[in-house]
Design a protein around this motif. Structure first.
Motif, mmCIF file in Angstrom:
data_model
loop_
_atom_site.group_PDB
_atom_site.id
_atom_site.type_symbol
_atom_site.label_atom_id
_atom_site.label_comp_id
_atom_site.label_asym_id
_atom_site.label_seq_id
_atom_site.Cartn_x
_atom_site.Cartn_y
_atom_site.Cartn_z
ATOM 1 N N PRO A 75 0.839 -1.210 0.000
ATOM 2 C CA PRO A 75 0.000 0.000 0.000
ATOM 3 C C PRO A 75 0.869 1.254 0.000
ATOM 4 O O PRO A 75 0.590 2.204 0.730
ATOM 5 N N PRO A 77 2.886 4.644 -1.888
ATOM 6 C CA PRO A 77 2.486 5.625 -2.913
ATOM 7 C C PRO A 77 2.620 5.015 -4.309
ATOM 8 O O PRO A 77 3.500 4.175 -4.552
ATOM 9 N N ALA A 125 -5.101 -4.430 -6.308
ATOM 10 C CA ALA A 125 -6.108 -4.492 -5.221
ATOM 11 C C ALA A 125 -7.357 -3.662 -5.530
ATOM 12 O O ALA A 125 -7.765 -2.816 -4.737
ATOM 13 N N TYR A 183 -10.783 3.780 -11.079
ATOM 14 C CA TYR A 183 -11.968 2.957 -10.785
ATOM 15 C C TYR A 183 -12.988 3.074 -11.922
ATOM 16 O O TYR A 183 -13.589 2.088 -12.336
HETATM 17 N N1 LIG Z 1 -8.204 0.173 -2.468
HETATM 18 C C1 LIG Z 1 -8.594 1.237 -1.793
HETATM 19 O O1 LIG Z 1 -9.718 1.324 -1.276
HETATM 20 C C2 LIG Z 1 -7.630 2.381 -1.618
HETATM 21 C C3 LIG Z 1 -8.011 3.507 -0.908
HETATM 22 C C4 LIG Z 1 -7.049 4.502 -0.681
HETATM 23 C C5 LIG Z 1 -5.780 4.382 -1.220
HETATM 24 N N2 LIG Z 1 -5.453 3.283 -1.956
HETATM 25 C C6 LIG Z 1 -4.098 3.120 -2.526
HETATM 26 O O2 LIG Z 1 -3.244 2.709 -1.467
HETATM 27 C C7 LIG Z 1 -1.965 3.301 -1.592
HETATM 28 C C8 LIG Z 1 -1.643 4.064 -0.325
HETATM 29 O O3 LIG Z 1 -2.597 5.063 -0.107
HETATM 30 P P1 LIG Z 1 -2.846 5.704 1.358
HETATM 31 O O4 LIG Z 1 -3.899 6.730 1.179
HETATM 32 O O5 LIG Z 1 -3.041 4.628 2.343
HETATM 33 O O6 LIG Z 1 -1.441 6.432 1.577
HETATM 34 P P2 LIG Z 1 -0.643 6.809 2.900
HETATM 35 O O7 LIG Z 1 -1.509 6.738 4.107
HETATM 36 O O8 LIG Z 1 0.072 8.076 2.610
HETATM 37 O O9 LIG Z 1 0.387 5.598 3.016
HETATM 38 C C9 LIG Z 1 1.443 5.374 2.156
HETATM 39 C C10 LIG Z 1 2.530 4.676 2.960
HETATM 40 O O10 LIG Z 1 3.634 4.487 2.105
HETATM 41 C C11 LIG Z 1 4.835 4.558 2.853
HETATM 42 N N3 LIG Z 1 5.799 5.409 2.121
HETATM 43 C C12 LIG Z 1 6.975 4.996 1.616
HETATM 44 N N4 LIG Z 1 7.611 5.989 0.995
HETATM 45 C C13 LIG Z 1 6.826 7.082 1.109
HETATM 46 C C14 LIG Z 1 6.962 8.433 0.691
HETATM 47 N N5 LIG Z 1 8.047 8.846 -0.004
HETATM 48 N N6 LIG Z 1 5.971 9.284 0.996
HETATM 49 C C15 LIG Z 1 4.874 8.873 1.658
HETATM 50 N N7 LIG Z 1 4.693 7.592 2.094
HETATM 51 C C16 LIG Z 1 5.656 6.704 1.819
HETATM 52 C C17 LIG Z 1 4.488 5.103 4.224
HETATM 53 O O11 LIG Z 1 4.612 4.013 5.129
HETATM 54 P P3 LIG Z 1 5.773 3.917 6.230
HETATM 55 O O12 LIG Z 1 6.218 5.325 6.511
HETATM 56 O O13 LIG Z 1 5.083 3.281 7.353
HETATM 57 O O14 LIG Z 1 6.866 3.098 5.651
HETATM 58 C C18 LIG Z 1 3.026 5.502 4.140
HETATM 59 O O15 LIG Z 1 2.312 5.190 5.293
HETATM 60 C C19 LIG Z 1 -2.009 4.131 -2.874
HETATM 61 O O16 LIG Z 1 -1.528 3.373 -3.938
HETATM 62 C C20 LIG Z 1 -3.498 4.407 -3.060
HETATM 63 O O17 LIG Z 1 -3.845 4.603 -4.423
HETATM 64 C C21 LIG Z 1 -6.351 2.285 -2.145
#
Ligand SMILES: NC(=O)c1ccc[n+]([C@@H]2O[C@H](COP(=O)([O-])OP(=O)(O)OC[C@H]3O[C@@H](n4cnc5c(N)ncnc54)[C@H](OP(=O)(O)O)[C@@H]3O)[C@@H](O)[C@H]2O)c1
Length: 326
Positions: A75, A77, A125, A183
């Protein structure tokens, strides 16, 4: 596998993991989450405590070196999906990677190839397509309830509240069409097949924060959609056939409430109550079952390459103002 359960490792303490996928993995009878990694060990510890995850790694590489893990959930970026999928495949782990699978069709194709060569399963996913309401729509269309479908209209828009959200960051693969328009593109392709041309217009604030697009399919069939990261909350999908239409109020995020599918033919209107379901549990169960039984998934990863091809064309059209062949 232990007790027939797939042993998962989680790369990153992401919001989506905490809010949706870890709760789903906990509920899945085919899954066990054995480890989580974060760039920040304290954050991984927090999440591990919340979900009783036994092992914590202070780096993604350390998690990939853990021999007790069969599969990883990525999950990260969008811009990091490619790199960490390749490394996971290299480490012999099956990969469930968040949507969009990559930031271009070319990247997605490399990911498919790498996983194929290593003999590991790769899946994007996209959880909505596991919900029974989508199967109900496909069955209604296949049964000829609305005549041949010629138009799919859909939307997915909302407002991202934090200015440093990854979705607004171009260098992390942010942008409306790649992050939420994906989507709409996916559901359009699910119902109409592969498009041959794309046109889009977008409003840009660093990334496309609002975009409206049109995809053209063989036989003069069309999909039109809009997506947005700075827009009111909306989601819907309407499938229009030559003699009727089907309307979904919540095609992408129905939560667990039973959704309604509205079928219209002439002046007749029918409401079908679909049982509530957790589409994330259905998705991870399906993934674990495919690994366990060495089965081809219902939606092979090549589907994500085709989705990205359409998104690439929509982005190119929004940049150039031209119709882009796909
Ligand atoms: N299927 C769905 O329902 C759904 C919904 C929302 C998002 N998504 C997808 O899930 C993914 C993550 O989205 P999210 O909204 O959960 O994002 P998020 O909260 O910002 O999480 C991304 C995670 O990636 C890690 N990371 C590693 N390098 C990073 C960087 N340079 N900058 C920021 N984070 C970094 C961090 O984890 P650590 O710091 O813990 O290592 C961070 O917690 C995306 O691909 C998004 O499109 C899917």
């Amino acid at each position: 596998m232990t007790d027939g359960r797939l042993r998962w490792g989680i790369l990153g303490a992401a919001r989506i993991a905490v809010r949706r996928v870890l709760p789903a993995l906990q509920r899945s009878e085919r899954s066990a989450v054995v480890a989580i990694a974060s760039r920040d060990r304290a954050r991984a510890e927090d999440v591990a405590r919340q979900f009783s995850i036994p092992t914590i790694h202070g780096s993604y590489d350390a998690l990939l070196a853990n021999h007790d893990i069969d599969a990883v959930y990525i999950p990260l970026p969008n811009s990091l999906h490619h790199q960490w999928t390749l490394r996971s495949a290299e480490a012999g782990k099956h990969v469930l990677c968040e949507k969009p699978l990559a930031t271009s069709a070319e990247e997605a194709q490399e990911m498919v190839q790498a996983c194929r060569e290593r003999g590991v399963l790769l899946q994007e996913a996209f959880m909505h397509r596991f919900h029974p309401q989508i199967e109900a729509v496909q069955a209604l269309v296949a049964a000829g309830e609305i005549g041949p479908p010629w138009l799919v209209r859909s939307a997915f828009t909302f407002t991202v509240t934090s200015a440093d959200d990854i979705r607004l960051n171009p260098s992390l693969g942010g942008g409306g069409v790649i992050d939420v328009g994906c989507y709409c593109v996916n559901i359009s392709r699910l119902l109409l097949g592969e498009p041959h041309a794309a046109y889009a217009a977008a409003h840009i604030e660093g990334v496309d924060v609002r975009l409206a697009g049109i995809l053209r399919f063989d036989g003069d069939r069309v999909a039109e959609f809009d997506c947005g990261l700075r827009a009111p909350f909306r989601q819907f999908c309407e499938v229009v056939g030559v003699s009727g239409s089907i309307f979904l109020e919540r095609p992408f995020q129905p939560e667990e409430r039973p959704p309604t599918v509205l079928v219209r033919r002439g002046d007749q209107e029918r409401r079908l109550e679909i049982p509530g379901a957790n589409q994330y549990v259905l998705m991870v169960d399906h993934f674990a079952e495919c690994v366990h039984q060495n089965r081809t998934p219902r939606y092979p990863a090549e589907d994500a390459v085709a989705n990205m091809r359409a998104i690439d064309a929509l982005r190119e059209s929004a940049r150039s103002g031209r119709v882009i062949p796909i």
